[in-house]
Write a protein that holds these residues in place. Structure first.
Motif: not given
Length: 326
Positions: A70-75
């Motif tokens: 699962e891709n959880k992106v950012g920062a």
């Protein structure tokens, strides 16, 4: 009164006996209860995503349990890592991170977690060099020539994959150590950097082997040096920065797997063992090597020590050079 005391004492004993039994129930059936989630903290298509999917396929086979990505992106990976830390600490959620994990605490004073206290490193999958390259038509044939030009006060700029990225910090460390004068040009990722580099708009580019090698193969870029202490197997003829006049220099991209610090240690150790086993499968090793990754593996303690060293190294570089995030 005595009866009440005996009753409370009996309850306390029952509670003490129940807690280990309950913990055993929660850990003893891992990983049978539900699918395991590998949270890739960068977008689909990138190296973190690809590493996650290579591992997920093999771990599904080994564990007899579905492992999903699962891709959880950012920062720079903070959002995905925080997602895993906030998940139930049952050993079914892990973050797959990039080297930015070792830089983020120095650049982001308001992070939603403590990198050293809230995270249990599971394993460092591997490392890879970054490549200092120059356009094919460039006057520079060696990195020593770049150093000489800089010391002669010739204006030289280098492009990185972003402000505060490891490629930026590695060059900042190099510039400071060598007393050089170079201008940093940050790009928003490897794609835009490579576009300008092959067009000759920036004299030097600094990015991973994975990003740079296609343009070396097409002869549009010329490699000058790699940033690891040893030469890259993918670029055996390219000298290291250390060989080019900077003894001991070593700046590596790396990939790791992390868990919440609240996950039972026995599950973290089991996951470590399973990933080590996966890395020894020839097909998996070949796929990861194809990404330019030199496999590392090892114990959870080794992962902890490596990541702590990364945190210390880049914190010093950020402070010394007054580097700010974008």
């Amino acid at each position: 009164m005595k009866t009440s005391r005996r009753w409370f004492a009996a309850l306390a004993l029952l509670a003490c006996a129940w807690l280990p039994a309950q913990a055993q129930t929660q850990t003893g059936d891992w990983p049978k209860r539900q699918p395991i989630k590998l949270v890739a903290v960068f977008p689909p298509g990138g190296s973190v995503d690809q590493v996650s999917r290579i591992l997920a396929q093999q771990l599904t086979h080994q564990l007899g349990q579905t492992v999903i990505v699962e891709n959880k992106v950012g920062a720079s990976g903070v959002i995905g890592t925080h997602y895993v830390i906030a998940a139930p600490p049952d050993g079914y959620s892990y973050a797959v991170v990039f080297d930015t994990h070792g830089v983020n605490p120095s650049l982001m004073p308001s992070m939603p977690y403590d990198t050293r206290k809230d995270i249990a490193p599971v394993i460092v999958i591997g490392t890879a060099p970054m490549v200092i390259a120059t356009p094919a038509a460039s006057e520079y044939k060696t990195f020593a020539e770049v150093v000489a030009a800089s010391k002669a006060k010739k204006n030289i700029s280098f492009g990185s994959v972003g402000s505060g990225s490891l490629s930026h910090l590695a060059m900042a460390m190099l510039v400071r150590r060598g007393g050089l004068d170079m201008t940093h040009v940050p790009y928003k990722g490897g794609g835009p950097l490579m576009q300008d580099a092959v067009a000759g708009h920036v004299p030097l580019s600094v990015a991973s082997v994975f990003v740079t090698k296609p343009h070396l193969d097409s002869k549009r870029l010329r490699p000058l040096a790699v940033t690891t202490a040893k030469r890259s197997p993918e670029l055996p003829d390219v000298p290291t920065v250390a060989e080019s006049g900077f003894p001991g220099f070593d700046a590596r991209a790396w990939w790791g797997v992390l868990a919440s610090a609240k996950v039972p240690p026995e599950i973290v150790r089991r996951m470590n063992e399973e990933i080590n086993k996966a890395l020894q499968v020839p097909e998996v090793a070949e796929k990861l090597s194809g990404q330019g990754i030199s496999l590392m593996g090892g114990s959870t303690e080794a992962a902890h020590a490596f990541i702590d060293q990364q945190l210390d190294t880049w914190a010093a570089v950020v402070k010394e050079n007054n580097i700010k995030s974008e």
